[in-house]
Design a protein around this motif. Structure first.
Motif, short mmCIF file in Angstrom:
data_model
loop_
_atom_site.label_atom_id
_atom_site.label_comp_id
_atom_site.label_asym_id
_atom_site.label_seq_id
_atom_site.Cartn_x
_atom_site.Cartn_y
_atom_site.Cartn_z
N LYS A 15 -2.86 -0.06 -7.01
CA LYS A 15 -2.43 1.45 -7.24
C LYS A 15 -1.02 1.50 -6.62
CE LYS A 15 -2.62 6.34 -5.72
NZ LYS A 15 -3.41 7.24 -5.47
N GLY A 18 0.21 7.41 -10.08
CA GLY A 18 -0.67 8.30 -10.70
C GLY A 18 -1.53 7.57 -12.00
N ASP A 21 -4.85 6.18 -10.63
CA ASP A 21 -5.81 7.33 -10.45
C ASP A 21 -6.62 7.58 -11.86
OD1 ASP A 21 -5.51 8.05 -7.58
OD2 ASP A 21 -3.49 8.52 -8.36
N ARG A 281 6.73 9.43 -4.33
CA ARG A 281 7.87 8.41 -4.54
C ARG A 281 9.15 8.91 -4.13
NH1 ARG A 281 8.84 7.16 -9.64
NH2 ARG A 281 7.22 8.55 -10.55
N LYS A 286 11.42 12.73 -8.55
CA LYS A 286 10.61 13.70 -7.86
C LYS A 286 11.49 14.81 -7.05
CE LYS A 286 6.85 11.24 -8.83
NZ LYS A 286 5.75 12.02 -9.40
N LEU A 308 5.77 11.64 3.48
CA LEU A 308 5.21 10.50 3.37
C LEU A 308 5.74 9.77 1.95
CD1 LEU A 308 3.28 8.14 3.96
CD2 LEU A 308 1.26 9.42 3.03
N GLY A 309 6.23 8.64 2.00
CA GLY A 309 6.74 8.00 0.80
C GLY A 309 7.67 6.85 1.10
N LYS A 335 6.45 4.91 4.19
CA LYS A 335 5.23 3.70 3.98
C LYS A 335 4.27 4.48 2.80
CE LYS A 335 2.57 5.52 7.69
NZ LYS A 335 1.76 5.15 8.88
N PHE A 336 3.54 3.67 2.46
CA PHE A 336 2.41 3.79 1.56
C PHE A 336 1.24 3.80 2.29
CE2 PHE A 336 -0.80 3.89 -1.64
CZ PHE A 336 -0.35 4.55 -2.88
N ASP A 337 0.50 5.16 2.68
CA ASP A 337 -0.57 5.07 3.57
C ASP A 337 -1.44 6.14 3.18
OD1 ASP A 337 -2.24 5.86 5.56
OD2 ASP A 337 -0.65 5.61 7.06
N TYR A 345 -2.48 16.39 2.54
CA TYR A 345 -3.04 17.22 1.61
C TYR A 345 -3.67 18.25 2.26
CZ TYR A 345 -1.19 14.30 -2.19
OH TYR A 345 -0.67 13.52 -3.22
N LEU A 362 -0.16 14.34 -9.88
CA LEU A 362 -1.35 14.63 -9.34
C LEU A 362 -1.24 15.26 -8.12
CD1 LEU A 362 -2.78 10.92 -10.19
CD2 LEU A 362 -3.49 13.15 -11.10
N GLY A 363 -0.17 15.07 -7.19
CA GLY A 363 0.09 15.62 -6.05
C GLY A 363 -0.47 17.00 -6.23
P1 ADP Z 1 3.64 9.31 -9.71
O1 ADP Z 1 4.74 9.61 -10.74
O2 ADP Z 1 4.11 8.54 -8.50
O3 ADP Z 1 2.57 8.47 -10.61
P2 ADP Z 1 1.77 11.37 -9.22
O4 ADP Z 1 1.83 12.65 -8.82
O5 ADP Z 1 1.24 11.20 -10.77
O6 ADP Z 1 3.07 10.57 -9.23
O7 ADP Z 1 0.83 10.34 -8.40
C1 ADP Z 1 1.03 10.08 -7.28
C2 ADP Z 1 -0.01 9.43 -6.60
O8 ADP Z 1 0.18 8.48 -5.79
C3 ADP Z 1 -0.90 10.45 -5.74
O9 ADP Z 1 -2.17 10.19 -5.77
C4 ADP Z 1 -0.16 10.48 -4.35
O10 ADP Z 1 -1.05 10.97 -3.21
C5 ADP Z 1 -0.03 8.91 -4.46
N1 ADP Z 1 1.02 8.53 -3.48
C6 ADP Z 1 2.27 8.58 -3.86
N2 ADP Z 1 3.20 8.26 -2.51
C7 ADP Z 1 2.16 7.83 -1.46
C8 ADP Z 1 2.41 7.29 -0.31
N3 ADP Z 1 3.64 6.78 0.16
N4 ADP Z 1 1.33 6.91 0.34
C9 ADP Z 1 0.14 7.24 -0.33
N5 ADP Z 1 -0.30 7.83 -1.41
C10 ADP Z 1 0.81 7.88 -2.05
#
Ligand code: ADP
Length: 450
Positions: A15, A18, A21, A281, A286, A308-309, A335-337, A345, A362-363
């Motif tokens: 992943k 989104g 997901d 991101r 965004k 976080l990003g 970071k991605f975490d 959330y 999705l956020g």
């Molecule tokens: P995107 O355009 O990046 O796909 P979305 O809102 O559709 O945006 O989905 C982003 C998904 O990735 C969400 O589930 C969000 O929680 C997750 N996500 C984004 N950045 C991070 C991060 N740095 N660490 C953990 N989860 C992240």
């Protein structure tokens, strides 16, 4: 119905956003409705087996190619996109089609996602057109973000194995480059995007990234279906990552999650100050262009902010600067975490998502379920899911609109009863996959008639 789902990332195997997901949840929802689904994705470095099972009995096949996929990241590294992405994903597309024949699975529908899988409809109608095994298979392309099209220099076109006659404006050519997503849009039977509003927006110049003309031409084949959310993963009642579980009926424990997040992020333990969260991101799309401009003013308000990003270096730098200047106000986590994402959330009061454009997002859906009120710009999927009843919306994109909206949210936070009502509305929203999966089935039926 027999359906094949092809995508470059799928939860829980890989992943970056989104897309994963969606491709992780939609097959399971379709299976629950009684359909047979097979998933095909690349075998990245972290994936050890050649196949796996998702849901009850969904076979997931991983396309092997160590030279191509055995790398640290999915699409690129700190130097940018991998230089051989066209080789990598054209290989994935051809291998996916070959695999179907090998496992003797002739589906009604191949559902492909984004540019990485877009060559599948192209190949079906060209290189594989004479093969009876593939006869009658219909394709649907979901565009998760039209800003990412898979653009490559003209010189790379021969790698696709297609006749040069397909390098023209009606097919894969785009301003003298190869545009892979465009190929998918031309050759798939149905196209859809991930929210109704975004499907309309991309037909206009401002949001179409140069493909609005083609989308207008294919208007009758273009649809918008809102993404669902996997409530088995995103559920404050059972979430294992968070300090305390809570629910619509019993939301009090959310305060513990706030305290836990403040502690973890080394912010003052304060209940009466609104805690804003960002999981994103760090990209202009965004809303980080206006966030960066507004950051100084935001930090001077009575609030806290956990970010976080990862993403564009310029935003890393701006934010790092702000942390130095306003310690105790911002917590920056570059970071991605996944675990921290869940905690944000759950523990925040407001989820900041001022995207300039947003195919679905999705956020905001996740934060609604956790009673964390989304603050968004009125665009795409954000416009379809957030309103003054469950969050905060501004409709003039810019620093001033954003700041005014944040001020409004900070003021609203002081009204405890009003806030409780908004939280209740937010947590009651239902964006589960059931309905969206049924809408996809309607599109599959439509594709079968094409
Ligand atoms: P995107 O355009 O990046 O796909 P979305 O809102 O559709 O945006 O989905 C982003 C998904 O990735 C969400 O589930 C969000 O929680 C997750 N996500 C984004 N950045 C991070 C991060 N740095 N660490 C953990 N989860 C992240």
């Amino acid at each position: 119905m027999k359906i094949v789902m092809c995508a470059s990332e799928v939860v829980p195997y890989a992943k970056t956003g989104g897309l994963a997901d969606v491709t992780g949840a939609l097959p399971v929802a379709l299976e629950k409705l009684g359909h047979e689904v097979v998933v095909i994705m690349p075998k990245y470095k972290n994936i050890k087996d050649d196949s796996a099972i998702m849901g009850k009995n969904i076979k997931v096949y991983f396309i092997k190619g160590d030279n191509y996929f055995g790398r640290e990241s999915l699409y690129g590294d700190k130097n940018g996109d991998y230089k051989d992405n066209l080789d990598r994903f054209s290989f994935y597309c051809r291998q996916s089609l070959d695999l179907l024949k090998k496992i003797k699975f002739a589906p009604d529908i191949i559902h492909v996602h984004d540019w990485q899988a877009s060559l599948i409809p192209v190949y079906l109608k060209t290189l594989y057109a004479g093969d009876v095994f593939y006869k009658g298979i219909k394709t649907i392309l979901t565009i998760h973000n039209i800003g990412y099209q898979g653009l490559f220099p003209k010189e790379e076109f021969p790698k696709l194995g297609l006749d040069w006659s397909f390098f023209n404006i009606e097919c894969l050519e785009f301003y003298d480059k190869v545009n892979v997503l465009k190929g998918g849009m031309v050759f798939s039977d149905i196209i859809n995007t991930v929210s109704p509003t975004y499907s309309k927006e991309i037909q206009a110049k401002e949001f179409g990234f140069g493909l609005d003309g083609l989308l207008n031409k294919r208007k009758d084949s273009l649809f918008g279906i809102l993404n669902g959310l996997d409530y088995s993963i995103w559920n404050p009642e059972s979430d294992k990552f968070i300090a305390a579980n809570f629910s619509l009926q019993d939301p009090e424990a959310k305060a513990k999650d706030k305290g836990d997040l403040q502690k973890l992020c080394k912010l003052p333990l304060k209940k009466d100050i609104p805690l804003f969260g960002i999981v994103s991101r760090l990209a202009e799309q965004k809303g980080f262009d206006i966030l960066a401009e507004a950051m100084e003013e935001i930090c001077k308000m009575k609030l806290q902010l956990v970010i976080l990003g990862t993403g564009d270096l310029r935003y890393h730098l701006v934010l790092e600067e702000m942390v130095k200047k306003y310690p105790g106000v911002i917590s920056l986590n570059l970071k991605f975490d996944d675990s921290l994402a869940h905690k944000i959330y759950a523990g925040s009061d407001i989820f900041l998502m001022p995207s300039k454009y947003e195919p679905c997002g999705l956020g905001q859906l996740i934060s609604l379920r956790y009673g964390t009120l989304p603050l968004v710009f009125k665009t795409g999927g954000l416009a379809d899911t957030v309103s003054a009843d469950n969050g905060f919306v501004f409709d003039a994109y810019g620093k001033d609109g954003l700041i005014a909206c944040i001020k409004k949210a900070v003021r609203s936070f002081k009204n405890a009863q009003g806030w409780k009502n908004l939280m209740k509305n937010a947590m009651q929203c239902d964006f589960s996959w059931g309905e969206s999966a049924k809408e996809y089935l309607r599109l599959y039926e439509l594709a079968k008639k094409r």
